[in-house]
Write an enzyme that holds these catalytic residues in place. Structure first.
Site, PDB file in Angstrom:
ATOM      1  CG  HIS A 219      -0.326   0.025   2.530  1.00 46.61           C
ATOM      2  ND1 HIS A 219       0.548  -0.949   2.977  1.00 46.61           N
ATOM      3  CD2 HIS A 219      -0.412   0.945   3.533  1.00 46.61           C
ATOM      4  CE1 HIS A 219       0.937  -0.635   4.198  1.00 46.61           C
ATOM      5  NE2 HIS A 219       0.390   0.509   4.559  1.00 46.61           N
TER       6      HIS A 219
ATOM      7  CG  HIS B 138       0.101   4.121   4.952  1.00 45.53           C
ATOM      8  ND1 HIS B 138      -0.639   3.290   5.763  1.00 45.53           N
ATOM      9  CD2 HIS B 138      -0.694   5.188   4.659  1.00 45.53           C
ATOM     10  CE1 HIS B 138      -1.839   3.834   5.966  1.00 45.53           C
ATOM     11  NE2 HIS B 138      -1.902   4.975   5.305  1.00 45.53           N
TER      12      HIS B 138
ATOM     13  CG  ASP C   6       5.067   2.310   7.170  1.00 50.15           C
ATOM     14  OD1 ASP C   6       4.182   2.770   6.417  1.00 50.15           O
ATOM     15  OD2 ASP C   6       4.822   1.503   8.088  1.00 50.15           O
ATOM     16  CG  HIS C   7       4.383  -0.340   3.813  1.00 52.89           C
ATOM     17  ND1 HIS C   7       4.496  -1.670   4.154  1.00 52.89           N
ATOM     18  CD2 HIS C   7       3.938   0.301   4.921  1.00 52.89           C
ATOM     19  CE1 HIS C   7       4.121  -1.822   5.423  1.00 52.89           C
ATOM     20  NE2 HIS C   7       3.781  -0.649   5.907  1.00 52.89           N
TER      21      HIS C   7
ATOM     22  CG  HIS D  44      -3.775  -0.587   6.249  1.00 49.70           C
ATOM     23  ND1 HIS D  44      -3.579  -0.641   7.613  1.00 49.70           N
ATOM     24  CD2 HIS D  44      -2.784   0.219   5.778  1.00 49.70           C
ATOM     25  CE1 HIS D  44      -2.525   0.102   7.942  1.00 49.70           C
ATOM     26  NE2 HIS D  44      -2.028   0.645   6.841  1.00 49.70           N
TER      27      HIS D  44
ATOM     28  CG  ASP E 198       0.905  -1.760   7.229  1.00 49.84           C
ATOM     29  OD1 ASP E 198       1.730  -2.578   7.684  1.00 49.84           O
ATOM     30  OD2 ASP E 198       1.088  -0.533   7.242  1.00 49.84           O
TER      31      ASP E 198
ATOM     32  CG  HIS F 241       4.451  -3.254   9.960  1.00 51.84           C
ATOM     33  ND1 HIS F 241       3.678  -2.525  10.835  1.00 51.84           N
ATOM     34  CD2 HIS F 241       4.556  -2.487   8.848  1.00 51.84           C
ATOM     35  CE1 HIS F 241       3.323  -1.381  10.260  1.00 51.84           C
ATOM     36  NE2 HIS F 241       3.860  -1.333   9.056  1.00 51.84           N
TER      37      HIS F 241
HETATM   38 ZN   LIG Z   1       3.130   0.177   7.761  1.00 54.47          ZN
HETATM   39 ZN   LIG Z   2      -0.014   1.298   6.548  1.00 57.83          ZN
END
Ligand SMILES: [Zn+2]
Ligand SMILES: [Zn+2]
Length: 302
Positions: free
Chosen positions: A61, A63, A65-66, A138, A206, A265
């Protein structure tokens, strides 16, 4: 054999000693990357698996952090002399984010193909691995991924001999072709052993645990799953932010009939992932917490 390196084990932000939760999958000489959080290329470089052979990136996805590590990863691929196309899979919105990030990297010396998936699709991965995606829960479009390496049925030469088939015809049957020999129809099943279990893994992060995800990950050898929180008191937080407790990840692995669970995670407030590991093991004994740089190898069962 499939090797998986957990390049990082963190969620939200990289920390000293803990990179974000990307995973690199090596099969033969090919590489597939799951998620590209900030700094992903750094643990990857220490690993020594090379960059050039990366064929596909699967993004769960959009976000940060990905995905925020994508420019650094692309730069490393270019620097390594990659010339073959790169496929990037992700949920709707992937192209938009990619186009934004692309503005801060040089023109890449290899073609990049973006594929947006909704969940429910199957797609080819490098080395002939089979990829599939499922919708996760999510709050924004998010995908879980699965890899399957199928294993062919064993050829039984004694059966072929008993049928009087010349050796020249064996490989056609071995590859699934039905043929006629001396007026008789010969099917592959007459010369092949029973179906054999292959190798499979799921990358699920997530998301809340859902029944659809347990179906999606059915019988996998390895489930890599988020464990944002370790304390049951954080259930409200997990629900509000669409994440999981370690115990919920374990419940998902159990419901799926997975063989092994690796938790990843971790929230920055988890300082000792062993707590999450213990919580998961009470529900699903074959659980362990990811450590940055951990390598897991999956082989065909004998
Ligand atoms: Zn994340
Ligand atoms: Zn996320």
């Amino acid at each position: 054999m499939i090797d998986i390196c957990l390049l990082g084990s963190g969620g939200m932000m990289p920390l000293p000693g803990r990179w974000l939760s990307s995973a690199l999958v090596r099969y033969g000489s090919t590489l597939t990357l799951f998620d590209a959080g900030e700094g992903t290329q750094i643990p990857w470089k220490s690993l020594g698996w090379g960059f050039k052979q990366l064929g596909t990136i699967c993004l769960t996805h959009m976000h940060a952090d990905h995905v925020a590590g994508l420019p650094g990863v692309l730069f490393m691929l270019a620097n390594a002399g990659k010339a073959e196309p790169l496929d990037i899979y992700g949920p709707p919105g992937t192209r938009y984010v990619y186009e934004g990030l692309h503005r801060i990297v040089h023109e890449m010396p290899f073609p990049i193909r973006i594929h947006e998936l909704k969940g429910g699709e199957q797609f080819p991965l490098p080395g002939g691995l089979k990829g599939s995606a499922a919708a996760a829960l999510h709050g924004i479009p998010c995908l879980a991924y699965r890899i399957d390496l199928e294993r062919g049925r064993l050829f039984l030469p004694e059966q072929a001999q008993a049928l009087g088939l010349p050796v020249q015809l064996w490989s056609r049957l071995q590859h699934g072709e039905t043929l006629t020999y001396n007026g008789r129809i010969i099917t592959p099943s007459q010369v092949l052993g029973p179906p054999r279990r292959g190798i499979s893994l799921a990358f699920i992060t997530d998301t809340r645990p859902t029944q659809a995800l347990s179906q999606f990950a059915r019988d996998v050898d390895l489930m890599i799953c988020e464990s944002m929180y370790d304390n049951p008191e954080d259930l409200g937080l997990a629900q509000a932010h669409y994440h999981m407790l370690a115990s919920e990840a374990a419940g998902l692995a159990k419901a799926a009939g997975a063989r092994e669970l690796i938790l990843t995670h971790f929230s920055p407030k988890i300082t000792d992932p062993a707590v999450a590991e213990r919580a998961a093991r009470r529900i699903f004994p074959n659980s362990r917490a990811a450590k940055d740089g951990m390598i897991v190898s999956l082989n065909y069962p004998e």
